[in-house]
Each structure stands twice: as structure tokens, then as C-alpha cells.
Design an enzyme around this catalytic site. Structure first.
Site, PDB file in Angstrom:
ATOM      1  N   ASP A  35     -33.895 -16.342  32.258  1.00 46.47           N
ATOM      2  CA  ASP A  35     -33.000 -16.204  33.410  1.00 46.47           C
ATOM      3  C   ASP A  35     -32.498 -17.582  33.806  1.00 46.47           C
ATOM      4  OD1 ASP A  35     -32.174 -15.932  36.301  1.00 46.47           O
ATOM      5  OD2 ASP A  35     -32.782 -13.863  35.916  1.00 46.47           O
ATOM      6  N   ILE A  36     -31.210 -17.693  34.124  1.00 46.49           N
ATOM      7  CA  ILE A  36     -30.653 -19.006  34.498  1.00 46.49           C
ATOM      8  C   ILE A  36     -31.026 -19.405  35.923  1.00 46.49           C
ATOM      9  CG2 ILE A  36     -28.743 -18.904  32.852  1.00 46.49           C
ATOM     10  CD1 ILE A  36     -26.917 -18.236  35.284  1.00 46.49           C
ATOM     11  N   ASN A  92     -34.009  -3.709  38.774  1.00 44.64           N
ATOM     12  CA  ASN A  92     -33.257  -3.530  40.008  1.00 44.64           C
ATOM     13  C   ASN A  92     -32.107  -2.574  39.706  1.00 44.64           C
ATOM     14  OD1 ASN A  92     -34.794  -5.465  41.454  1.00 44.64           O
ATOM     15  ND2 ASN A  92     -33.599  -7.101  40.543  1.00 44.64           N
ATOM     16  N   GLY A  98     -30.560  -5.670  44.719  1.00 42.77           N
ATOM     17  CA  GLY A  98     -30.441  -7.011  44.150  1.00 42.77           C
ATOM     18  C   GLY A  98     -29.858  -7.062  42.754  1.00 42.77           C
ATOM     19  N   GLN A  99     -29.402  -5.926  42.211  1.00 43.44           N
ATOM     20  CA  GLN A  99     -28.783  -5.968  40.884  1.00 43.44           C
ATOM     21  C   GLN A  99     -27.427  -6.666  41.004  1.00 43.44           C
ATOM     22  OE1 GLN A  99     -28.118  -2.173  38.929  1.00 43.44           O
ATOM     23  NE2 GLN A  99     -27.616  -3.161  36.997  1.00 43.44           N
ATOM     24  N   HIS A 105     -31.206  -4.023  32.605  1.00 44.37           N
ATOM     25  CA  HIS A 105     -32.049  -5.145  32.194  1.00 44.37           C
ATOM     26  C   HIS A 105     -33.367  -5.127  32.948  1.00 44.37           C
ATOM     27  CE1 HIS A 105     -29.654  -6.669  35.617  1.00 44.37           C
ATOM     28  NE2 HIS A 105     -30.625  -7.533  35.848  1.00 44.37           N
ATOM     29  N   HIS A 107     -36.542  -7.590  34.227  1.00 40.20           N
ATOM     30  CA  HIS A 107     -37.003  -8.945  34.512  1.00 40.20           C
ATOM     31  C   HIS A 107     -38.492  -8.991  34.179  1.00 40.20           C
ATOM     32  CE1 HIS A 107     -33.528 -10.107  37.181  1.00 40.20           C
ATOM     33  NE2 HIS A 107     -33.455  -8.785  37.282  1.00 40.20           N
TER      34      HIS A 107
END
Length: 119
Positions: A35-36, A92, A98-99, A105, A107
Site C-alpha cells: 500500500d502506498i 472495505n 473507507g473504500q 481488494h 488489506h
């Protein structure tokens, strides 16, 4: 159409190799990358290569690929060395949860204590 790459989807562009990502694993049906904006010392996203807007849609349309995402999330945790102390897999669904990228995907979060409830 669900399953087809979407021109405006960041994760579809990562799957296609059009946007760089720090890939840590790849299978025939999934890609896992860092994750960035990590929320834990280990924060890896596992995405299906096919486009579905969220995990619930993916599971309804392609349950085998949804299972692949979960299996790869577990393998990411093992590879990252976070299984011994525990880790979290989060999906999410919807902006209110919070998506921010509307491509299914997971996390994978670990490497520190993860309180419950989150937030």
C-alpha cells in the site's frame, strides 16, 4: 461490465502494468502489492486480476477468485513474517467504510498491535 478491465480503475492499470506497484506476490488470478499509504508496518493489498467493484460483488460473481484472494492474503502474511503475532485481513465495501478504489481488494495488515474495534 464486471470482470472486464475498467479504463479509469487504478488497480486495473496496476494489473495491466500501466501503473507501477511494489508487487510482492502474483498468481494466475491475483496481484499483491504494498500500500502506498501504509497503516501498519506491513500493509499489502491483494487484488483479483478481474475487475469487480468490491469484495461482495467478487464473491457473488466469482467465488473461486474470491477464495484465491483470501488464500494469497494468507500467503502474504506468511511471507511477511506476521503470522506468529497475528494479522488482519480487511475488505472495505463502500465509501462510507473507507473504500477509495472501487476494485475488490483485501488489506493485509500486521507488524504491530491491532486494537479492536479499529479506527
Amino acid at each position: 461490465m464486471a470482470g472486464e478491465p475498467q479504463a479509469d480503475c487504478l488497480f486495473c492499470k496496476i494489473v495491466a502494468g500501466e501503473v507501477p506497484a511494489a508487487v510482492v506476490r502474483e498468481s494466475a488470478t491475483t496481484v499483491a502489492f504494498r500500500d502506498i499509504n501504509p497503516q501498519a508496518p506491513t500493509h499489502v493489498l491483494v487484488i483479483p486480476k478481474v475487475h469487480h467493484p468490491d469484495a461482495a460483488s467478487l464473491a457473488a460473481a466469482e467465488p473461486g477468485i474470491a477464495a484465491d484472494v483470501l488464500r494469497e492474503a494468507g500467503q502474504v502474511a506468511l511471507d511477511e513474517g506476521i503470522t506468529e503475532h497475528g494479522y488482519r485481513i480487511v475488505f472495505n465495501i463502500g465509501a462510507g467504510a473507507g473504500q477509495t478504489v472501487f476494485h475488490a481488494h483485501a488489506h493485509v495488515l500486521g507488524g504491530r498491535g491491532l486494537q479492536w474495534p479499529p479506527g
